[in-house]
Design an enzyme around this catalytic site. Structure first.
Site, PDB file in Angstrom:
ATOM      1  N   GLU A 146       0.759  -1.316   0.255  1.00 46.83           N
ATOM      2  CA  GLU A 146       0.013  -0.050  -0.341  1.00 46.83           C
ATOM      3  C   GLU A 146       0.689   1.205  -0.198  1.00 46.83           C
ATOM      4  O   GLU A 146       0.580   1.967  -0.430  1.00 46.83           O
ATOM      5  CB  GLU A 146      -1.258  -0.264   1.441  1.00 46.83           C
ATOM      6  CG  GLU A 146      -1.371   1.607   1.613  1.00 46.83           C
ATOM      7  CD  GLU A 146      -2.172   1.585   2.447  1.00 46.83           C
ATOM      8  OE1 GLU A 146      -1.359   2.952   3.293  1.00 46.83           O
ATOM      9  OE2 GLU A 146      -2.138   1.162   4.083  1.00 46.83           O
ATOM     10  N   HIS A 147       1.984   1.598   0.914  1.00 48.47           N
ATOM     11  CA  HIS A 147       2.589   2.541   0.878  1.00 48.47           C
ATOM     12  C   HIS A 147       3.655   2.783  -0.126  1.00 48.47           C
ATOM     13  O   HIS A 147       2.845   3.760  -0.968  1.00 48.47           O
ATOM     14  CB  HIS A 147       3.841   2.174   2.240  1.00 48.47           C
ATOM     15  CG  HIS A 147       3.591   2.728   3.694  1.00 48.47           C
ATOM     16  ND1 HIS A 147       4.422   3.447   4.140  1.00 48.47           N
ATOM     17  CD2 HIS A 147       2.171   2.917   3.896  1.00 48.47           C
ATOM     18  CE1 HIS A 147       3.391   3.976   5.051  1.00 48.47           C
ATOM     19  NE2 HIS A 147       2.734   3.367   5.684  1.00 48.47           N
TER      20      HIS A 147
END
Lengths: 426, 428
Positions: free
Chosen positions: A67-68
């Protein structure tokens, strides 16, 4: 792509369709809204710990790391491009899903294109992965100082021995050090494909514009040969692995959390949804603000406004949680156990269903005033295989006998565990 | 179908002051709920703790619904109406918030709902369960204990604790250093006459604003004000004043140590008072540390990798710029030096066009989006009324449009570091 109206119990306008590559799209049009909120989610969360179709394991925290990393591509920081469009963006990783979102009043069509493109066109390099390891390590340490986070995962560590729901969503400093670009890519390819994803939009953006943008995006992408992800079963024992977790932190008062491990697993979407709704009604009937139990716990100073009782249920795992701040964790534990044991023996009675329909109707209706709530609600219902706002119809079908059955099957004493955080000695 | 500006239709307006109660209304059918806030204003003085116990005490029970279970059950019958009870501070004043959020009458399945909700709210404000004319001793004992515990528990949220310690140190002796909930020791010592006097003042003599967003007519709003007030006349809310001036002094440095995985750093800068009107200070805080486009995010997090979060916010009612970061202890001094250096650089070299425009655009989006948020609209209006700033999105947007890059550089150049607070994490 054609968007068709989707009937629902609240008569809220919801349009739904599937792109040519299988992406599910749900739109809640609001012509008089100032803003538009959109969420693109994948059915892949922290409990999904395999890196390919053969089930090769991946490190704890991988979904969150992914996600990051999607926020950085060859052109730099994706957030900057949303800022240029006058939008804010964010993402979140849960046990069973990862969701990317934007909120804007300015150029929702351009924002939607950007959302679709940055989530579906990743860029992974080992150099960027190394940089992110340092940032996520800081985030993990931030959560290490959060007593609510610590008590929650302390409890899950008691309830679960092997299932990855026991592990911190962000992983550990050690586990994320094992992640590299190749692993991210493998996981991405496995879980980020249209048939495993869902787009929800609520707000001012015209549904026809949404459909045209999605179709243009999807038509330029290859066919999706993969089926939606189906979580397998784990060899998790039926009952909790430990009955108690205690630790000391820099807090002013003790915190107490009692958990009940779900022992009834599997079933179709409606079975899981019914289980979830029935358990929540049981908890509300036993410990809600309108109960004599809560009144007496409050009057005796064992609970305050921080007390809550909730249930989370998926096909492969589930748990109830009850607790809050208290000066006397032992006394609170005894009273909660006593209430559950007595209710299990005597049943709830028919009062439990009184007011429930009006309560759920009021709750759902008020939640519709937020585009964010609607977009998240539509996505959650989709990944759970439900129609929008399904709780309203389900509550009509649930009977007092079903609640008593649920009380007996879920709240068994050997499924209990407890997590306590106490103030550390100064 | 996109909006770049605020419409006057999105704003609350003052529709009268029946009996001295200022009535602010946004009549609209855009929302499925009706939001009604009864906002009682008081000084942040020694009596604040006794007043702070009132919201929870009065929403605990009423004469008709004599315990929490009965009152909660009544709320559930009313389509899960939320009774609001909170205490906050704006502009160095205390605000007690009572109110209700409920579904609009047109969605009620059993007749008009608002009158029933108002009956309940009026009873909350004026008819607690009295015993011989005194507030219920048992309830009072529990609620003062809960308040004391809540005040003590503020220390458990470490980012909030560090922020509070900075503000308390920087504004020591003034209203901005006072927490709106008061002090735990005072809460524990409250007796019935203290709280009864506070209740009498709140229900009969305190200035009140009524804010409503929903499908409610001005006539209904006036009638609501009269109904909830219960007295013929109330004083007008106090006019907003300027922030108190701080004394000349060297930079204050306060360090504490706790067994934590991460250290917390808070820096308090004085904002230049002549730049407080308008939106220049707000835009400066956004350029400096207001999101992923900001200087602190780019430098401290992205370039130096020293913190997951490093942000800045402008507290205009106390003329303070606060920078907060969660960092490994060994990086604490380096982050402090970087923050000071970046603010100096912003003042000296100015803001580049792109970062300025991104900040303005971010703030524009927030203001326009308020039209979708009844709570946001009421919050902006209350804060504006109590601090003398913009009370509606249209005016706030006009102020935003007037800000120039030179204004931002001037604000940054005029900032002075006043207080450094460090909560050093030591692993036990």
């Amino acid at each position: 792509m054609k968007l068709e109206p989707l009937a629902n119990g609240l008569s809220e306008p919801v349009l739904a369709g599937d792109s040519c590559r299988g992406l599910r799209v749900l739109v809640n049009p609001r012509p008089d809204s100032a803003g538009t909120f959109a969420a693109l989610g994948t059915n892949f969360g922290s409990v999904d710990r395999v890196g390919d179709a053969r089930g090769v394991p991946v490190p704890e925290g991988l979904a969150h790391f992914l996600e990051h990393k999607l926020f950085e591509d060859a052109q730099g920081d994706v957030s900057d491009r949303f800022s240029v469009l006058g939008a804010s963006t964010n993402a979140m990783t849960g046990f069973c899903g990862t969701t990317y979102l934007f909120s804007t009043t300015d150029a929702p069509d351009a924002c939607l294109r950007l959302l679709l493109s940055f989530v579906q066109d990743p860029w992974f390099t080992d150099e960027l992965v190394r940089k992110e390891q340092g940032i996520i390590a800081q985030e993990i340490r931030m959560y290490d100082d959060d007593p609510d986070w610590r008590i929650f995962f302390g409890l899950l560590g008691c309830l679960y021995e092997k299932h990855p729901v026991r592990d911190n969503i962000a992983g550990s400093v050690e586990s994320i050090a094992e992640i590299d670009a190749a692993t991210l890519r493998r996981c991405y390819d496995l879980f980020y494909h249209p048939r495993n994803m869902c787009l929800t939009v609520s707000g001012a953006l015209d549904p026809e514009v949404v459909a045209a943008i999605v179709e243009e995006d999807q038509a330029a992408r290859p066919e999706d040969p993969l089926a939606p992800h189906v979580r397998g079963t784990s060899d998790e024992p039926l009952l909790p692995v430990r009955d108690r977790h205690e630790e000391e932190l820099a807090v002013s008062r003790p915190r107490f959390l009692m958990g009940v491990k779900e022992t009834v697993l599997g079933g179709g979407p409606l079975d899981v949804a019914r289980r979830q709704l029935a358990t929540r009604i049981v908890l509300d009937a036993l410990f809600g603000r309108a109960t004599t139990t809560f009144e007496s716990l409050y009057a005796d100073g064992l609970v305050d406004e921080s007390f809550s009782a909730s249930y989370s249920g998926e096909p492969g795992f589930g748990f109830s949680m009850l607790g809050g701040d208290t000066d006397d964790p032992e006394a609170l534990e005894a009273r909660l156990r006593e209430t559950l044991v007595r209710a299990r023996r005597d049943g709830l009675g028919t009062d439990a269903l009184k007011r429930v329909r009006q309560k759920i109707y009021g709750q759902l209706l008020r939640s519709l005033d937020s585009t964010e709530n609607v977009a998240f609600g539509l996505m959650t219902d989709h990944f759970h295989g439900l129609q929008p706002f399904a709780a309203l119809d389900l509550v009509e079908q649930i009977t007092a006998e079903e609640l008593d059955r649920r009380l007996a099957e879920h709240f068994r004493e050997d499924a209990f565990a407890v997590s306590v955080v106490r103030p550390c000695a100064r | 179908m996109t909006r770049l500006s605020a419409s006057p239709d999105d704003s609350l307006t003052l529709v009268g002051s029946p009996g001295g109660v200022e009535v602010h209304l946004l009549r609209t059918s855009r929302f499925k709920a009706v939001h009604l806030h009864w906002l009682v204003e008081a000084p942040l003085d020694a009596g604040r703790t006794a007043r702070a116990v009132l919201p929870d005490l009065l929403t605990r029970a009423t004469a008709t619904y004599p315990d929490l279970a009965a009152l909660s059950a009544r709320c559930e019958e009313l389509y899960n109406t939320d009774l609001l009870a909170s205490v906050t501070a704006h502009g160095g004043r205390q605000v007690l918030r009572f109110g209700a959020e409920t579904i609009a009458d047109r969605y009620s399945l059993d007749g008009p709902l608002l009158p029933r909700v108002l009956d309940l709210l009026a009873e909350v404000l004026h008819a607690p369960p009295l015993v011989g004319g005194r507030l219920c001793a048992e309830h009072l004992a529990q609620e003062r204990t809960n308040l004391a515990r809540a005040i003590e528990s503020l220390a458990d949220d470490k980012p909030l604790y560090a922020y509070r310690r900075l503000v308390e140190t920087m504004h020591a002796g003034g209203p901005h250093a006072q927490h709106s909930w008061g002090e735990a020791s005072v809460a524990r010592a409250l007796d019935e006459p203290d709280v009864h006097a506070a209740w009498d003042h709140v229900r009969e003599a305190a200035p009140v604003r009524l804010m409503i967003v929903g499908d409610v007519t001005p006539e209904q709003a006036h009638e609501t004000a009269r109904r909830l007030s219960g007295v013929e006349a109330r004083p007008a809310p106090r006019a907003a004043g300027p922030p108190p001036a701080l004394p000349d002094r060297d930079v204050q440095v306060v360090e504490e140590e706790q067994p934590l995985a991460q250290s917390r750093l808070c820096l308090g800068f004085r904002l230049p008072r002549e730049r407080l009107p308008g939106a220049a200070c707000t835009v400066t805080s956004l350029v400096f540390g207001g999101g992923s486009h900001s200087r602190l995010f780019k430098r401290v997090r992205e370039a130096d990798g020293m913190a997951y979060g490093c942000s800045a916010s402008a507290l205009l009612d106390s003329a303070t710029l606060v920078v907060q970061a969660g960092v490994d202890d060994e990086h604490l001094d380096a982050v402090r030096d970087t923050v000071v250096e970046e603010l100096l650089r912003l003042g000296r070299d100015g803001v580049d066009r792109e970062e300025f425009e991104l900040s303005v655009r971010a703030q524009r989006r927030r203001l326009v989006a308020l039209a979708d948020s009844p709570a946001g609209l009421m919050g902006l209006r209350l804060a504006g009324l109590m601090t003398g700033r913009a009370t509606d999105p249209a005016r706030a947007l006009a102020e935003l449009d007037a800000v120039t890059p030179d204004d931002v550089a001037a604000v940054a150049a005029g900032c002075r570091l006043d207080t450094v607070y460090a909560l050093r994490g030591r692993t036990p």
